[in-house]
Design a protein around this motif. Sequence first.
Motif, mmCIF file in Angstrom:
data_model
loop_
_atom_site.group_PDB
_atom_site.id
_atom_site.type_symbol
_atom_site.label_atom_id
_atom_site.label_comp_id
_atom_site.label_asym_id
_atom_site.label_seq_id
_atom_site.Cartn_x
_atom_site.Cartn_y
_atom_site.Cartn_z
ATOM 1 N N GLY A 82 -5.421 -3.394 -7.737
ATOM 2 C CA GLY A 82 -5.838 -3.620 -6.353
ATOM 3 C C GLY A 82 -4.940 -4.623 -5.633
ATOM 4 O O GLY A 82 -4.543 -5.640 -6.202
ATOM 5 N N ILE A 83 -4.689 -4.326 -4.399
ATOM 6 C CA ILE A 83 -3.830 -5.215 -3.608
ATOM 7 C C ILE A 83 -4.628 -6.444 -3.156
ATOM 8 O O ILE A 83 -4.094 -7.547 -3.087
ATOM 9 C CB ILE A 83 -3.185 -4.410 -2.464
ATOM 10 C CG1 ILE A 83 -2.160 -3.469 -3.118
ATOM 11 C CG2 ILE A 83 -2.516 -5.306 -1.423
ATOM 12 C CD1 ILE A 83 -1.743 -2.296 -2.308
ATOM 13 N N THR A 84 -5.913 -6.279 -2.944
ATOM 14 C CA THR A 84 -6.756 -7.446 -2.648
ATOM 15 C C THR A 84 -6.903 -8.306 -3.905
ATOM 16 O O THR A 84 -6.984 -9.532 -3.814
ATOM 17 C CB THR A 84 -8.145 -7.003 -2.152
ATOM 18 O OG1 THR A 84 -7.996 -5.856 -1.331
ATOM 19 C CG2 THR A 84 -8.820 -8.102 -1.362
ATOM 20 N N ARG A 85 -6.917 -7.669 -5.066
ATOM 21 C CA ARG A 85 -6.944 -8.397 -6.348
ATOM 22 C C ARG A 85 -5.717 -9.296 -6.441
ATOM 23 O O ARG A 85 -5.831 -10.483 -6.735
ATOM 24 C CB ARG A 85 -6.981 -7.379 -7.502
ATOM 25 C CG ARG A 85 -6.868 -7.963 -8.903
ATOM 26 C CD ARG A 85 -6.830 -6.840 -9.947
ATOM 27 N NE ARG A 85 -6.771 -7.361 -11.309
ATOM 28 C CZ ARG A 85 -5.651 -7.731 -11.921
ATOM 29 N NH1 ARG A 85 -4.477 -7.614 -11.305
ATOM 30 N NH2 ARG A 85 -5.692 -8.193 -13.151
ATOM 31 N N ARG B 160 2.332 1.841 -3.420
ATOM 32 C CA ARG B 160 1.336 2.410 -4.339
ATOM 33 C C ARG B 160 1.066 3.873 -3.999
ATOM 34 O O ARG B 160 0.825 4.700 -4.886
ATOM 35 C CB ARG B 160 0.038 1.580 -4.281
ATOM 36 C CG ARG B 160 -0.952 1.943 -5.385
ATOM 37 C CD ARG B 160 -2.151 1.022 -5.431
ATOM 38 N NE ARG B 160 -2.969 1.121 -4.241
ATOM 39 C CZ ARG B 160 -4.025 0.341 -3.981
ATOM 40 N NH1 ARG B 160 -4.364 -0.620 -4.840
ATOM 41 N NH2 ARG B 160 -4.719 0.478 -2.885
ATOM 42 N N GLU C 165 -14.257 -2.392 -13.415
ATOM 43 C CA GLU C 165 -14.216 -2.719 -11.982
ATOM 44 C C GLU C 165 -15.421 -2.112 -11.294
ATOM 45 O O GLU C 165 -16.302 -1.550 -11.939
ATOM 46 C CB GLU C 165 -12.909 -2.182 -11.367
ATOM 47 C CG GLU C 165 -12.739 -0.680 -11.554
ATOM 48 C CD GLU C 165 -11.398 -0.132 -11.067
ATOM 49 O OE1 GLU C 165 -10.654 -0.840 -10.386
ATOM 50 O OE2 GLU C 165 -11.131 1.045 -11.380
ATOM 51 N N GLY C 166 -15.460 -2.203 -9.972
ATOM 52 C CA GLY C 166 -16.473 -1.506 -9.192
ATOM 53 C C GLY C 166 -15.954 -0.110 -8.864
ATOM 54 O O GLY C 166 -14.807 0.221 -9.163
ATOM 55 N N PRO C 167 -16.788 0.733 -8.246
ATOM 56 C CA PRO C 167 -16.342 2.083 -7.895
ATOM 57 C C PRO C 167 -15.193 2.080 -6.877
ATOM 58 O O PRO C 167 -14.401 3.020 -6.831
ATOM 59 C CB PRO C 167 -17.593 2.722 -7.271
ATOM 60 C CG PRO C 167 -18.735 1.863 -7.703
ATOM 61 C CD PRO C 167 -18.199 0.490 -7.899
ATOM 62 N N THR D 10 -13.388 -7.647 -5.070
ATOM 63 C CA THR D 10 -12.327 -7.624 -4.056
ATOM 64 C C THR D 10 -11.934 -6.182 -3.798
ATOM 65 O O THR D 10 -11.984 -5.344 -4.690
ATOM 66 C CB THR D 10 -11.057 -8.376 -4.508
ATOM 67 O OG1 THR D 10 -10.513 -7.720 -5.668
ATOM 68 C CG2 THR D 10 -11.321 -9.829 -4.816
ATOM 69 N N GLY D 11 -11.538 -5.897 -2.571
ATOM 70 C CA GLY D 11 -11.056 -4.566 -2.217
ATOM 71 C C GLY D 11 -10.703 -4.539 -0.745
ATOM 72 O O GLY D 11 -11.200 -5.377 0.022
ATOM 73 N N THR D 12 -9.876 -3.588 -0.381
ATOM 74 C CA THR D 12 -9.506 -3.476 1.024
ATOM 75 C C THR D 12 -10.754 -3.279 1.874
ATOM 76 O O THR D 12 -10.933 -3.927 2.907
ATOM 77 C CB THR D 12 -8.539 -2.297 1.223
ATOM 78 O OG1 THR D 12 -7.359 -2.584 0.486
ATOM 79 C CG2 THR D 12 -8.199 -2.102 2.684
ATOM 80 N N HIS E 169 0.837 -1.208 0.000
ATOM 81 C CA HIS E 169 0.000 0.000 0.000
ATOM 82 C C HIS E 169 0.870 1.256 0.000
ATOM 83 O O HIS E 169 0.586 2.231 -0.696
ATOM 84 C CB HIS E 169 -0.921 0.010 1.224
ATOM 85 C CG HIS E 169 -2.118 -0.870 1.064
ATOM 86 N ND1 HIS E 169 -3.213 -0.509 0.331
ATOM 87 C CD2 HIS E 169 -2.381 -2.112 1.543
ATOM 88 C CE1 HIS E 169 -4.113 -1.486 0.369
ATOM 89 N NE2 HIS E 169 -3.626 -2.474 1.087
ATOM 90 N N GLU F 94 -13.770 -1.314 -6.015
ATOM 91 C CA GLU F 94 -13.447 -2.739 -5.931
ATOM 92 C C GLU F 94 -12.985 -3.244 -7.297
ATOM 93 O O GLU F 94 -13.386 -2.701 -8.323
ATOM 94 C CB GLU F 94 -14.705 -3.578 -5.568
ATOM 95 C CG GLU F 94 -15.460 -3.178 -4.324
ATOM 96 C CD GLU F 94 -16.541 -2.127 -4.612
ATOM 97 O OE1 GLU F 94 -16.674 -1.676 -5.776
ATOM 98 O OE2 GLU F 94 -17.237 -1.741 -3.668
ATOM 99 N N TYR G 67 -12.216 9.952 -7.872
ATOM 100 C CA TYR G 67 -13.321 9.307 -7.167
ATOM 101 C C TYR G 67 -14.678 9.973 -7.358
ATOM 102 O O TYR G 67 -15.688 9.458 -6.883
ATOM 103 C CB TYR G 67 -12.949 9.082 -5.692
ATOM 104 C CG TYR G 67 -12.068 7.851 -5.621
ATOM 105 C CD1 TYR G 67 -12.605 6.607 -5.359
ATOM 106 C CD2 TYR G 67 -10.717 7.924 -5.949
ATOM 107 C CE1 TYR G 67 -11.828 5.467 -5.385
ATOM 108 C CE2 TYR G 67 -9.928 6.794 -5.975
ATOM 109 C CZ TYR G 67 -10.488 5.568 -5.693
ATOM 110 O OH TYR G 67 -9.720 4.433 -5.735
#
Length: 306
Positions: A218-221, A59, A192-194, A255-257, A56, A196, A163
Motif C-alpha cells: 500500500g502506498i498509504t502504508r 504500481r 490486511e483489511g479487504p 491505512t489506505g487511499t 500509483h 486497507e 477483490y
Amino acid sequence: MFQGVDELWMDGEFVDFDDAQIHVLTHGLHYGSGVFEGVRCYDTADGPAIFRWEEHLERFYQSGKPYDLDIPFEPEELTEATVDLIRREDLESCYIRPIAFYGYNSLGVSPGDCPTRVAIGAWPWGAYLGEDALENGVDVMVSSWRKHASSQIPTNAKTTGLYVNSLLATEEAKGNGYTEAIVLNKEGNVAEGPGENLFLVRDGEIYTPGLAESILDGITRRTAIELAEDMGYTVHDEATISRGELYTADELFFTGTAAEVTPIRSVDDNVIGEGTKGPVTDEIQSQFFDLVEGRLDGYDDWFTYV
Ligand code: PMP
C-alpha cells in the motif's frame, strides 16, 4: 455515487458518462483479468493536488505484468488524461480510478488477441469508512475467509479478480454488524483489511505485516511508515502478527487511499486500548492529513498539481 460525473477518459479520449460502456463478452468481466488503482486528489492551498500519483502509476503498470497486460499508453499520457479529467470535471478533491483490462475478442481463458482497454474516472468520495470512523474508530471482525497466498496469485498486484475475496470478507463483517474485516493469510497470521493495510502499536513501537505476508504494498502504508519514522517512532515493517496479538494491542489502525488513516476500536468485540482513537494513531493521522492537504513542507515531490 456518480451523480454529477459528466465524462470519463477511455482508450485515449474523453467520453460522456453514458457512453463509457463495454461489451458484455469482455474478457476482464468474465475472468477478472484487469488491474486498477485508487488514488486521491486533495484540495490544497495550491489547488487540487494528486497524492503520490507517480507511485500509483508505477504500481498500475507493474500490476499488469504477471498477466502480460501491457497498458498501451505512456505514463505521461495517463497523467495528462487524469489532470485534464479533473479540470474538465471541475473537481477540487476527488477519488481517481484508473483501470486496464482485457477487452472483447475471444473468451478462452488465455486472453489471446483481446485488446487492452484503459479507462479513468474521477468523482468526489468522502471518508471510505465514514467521518465518524476517522474520529472514533471502527469495530472490526477477523474474517473466516483467508487471503489468497502469494504462491497462488500475485497479491502485490492490484488485480480486479482478487477483490471477490475482499467482497466476501467485507460482506461477512457487515452482515455480522461490524464496519470492516481483518483478513488472515494462509498461515493464519494477520495480512490486511479487504482494502486497507493494518498497523499495530505496542509499547510505543509500531508493527505492520511485511510484504511476504500476502499483502498489497500500500502506498498509504509506505507513507505512514515514513511519517512515523520521521516522528521518531520505531516501525517494524516486516512484522508477523498473530491473531491473538490483535486483541492485546495498545492501538490498531488501517491505512489506505480510500480509508486514509482509520483507527480500529475493537476486534471481535475485544476493546482495543481505550476503545477510541489512540494517541499514536492520532499523531500519525493528523500528520497524514497535514501532509495530504499540503500543510507540511518538504513533500512537494509527492504531489502532482492539477
Ligand atoms: N490492501 C488492499 C487489499 C487494498 O485494496 C488497498 C487499497 N488499494 C490497500 C491495501 C491500501 O493500499 P493503498 O494505500 O495504496 O491505497
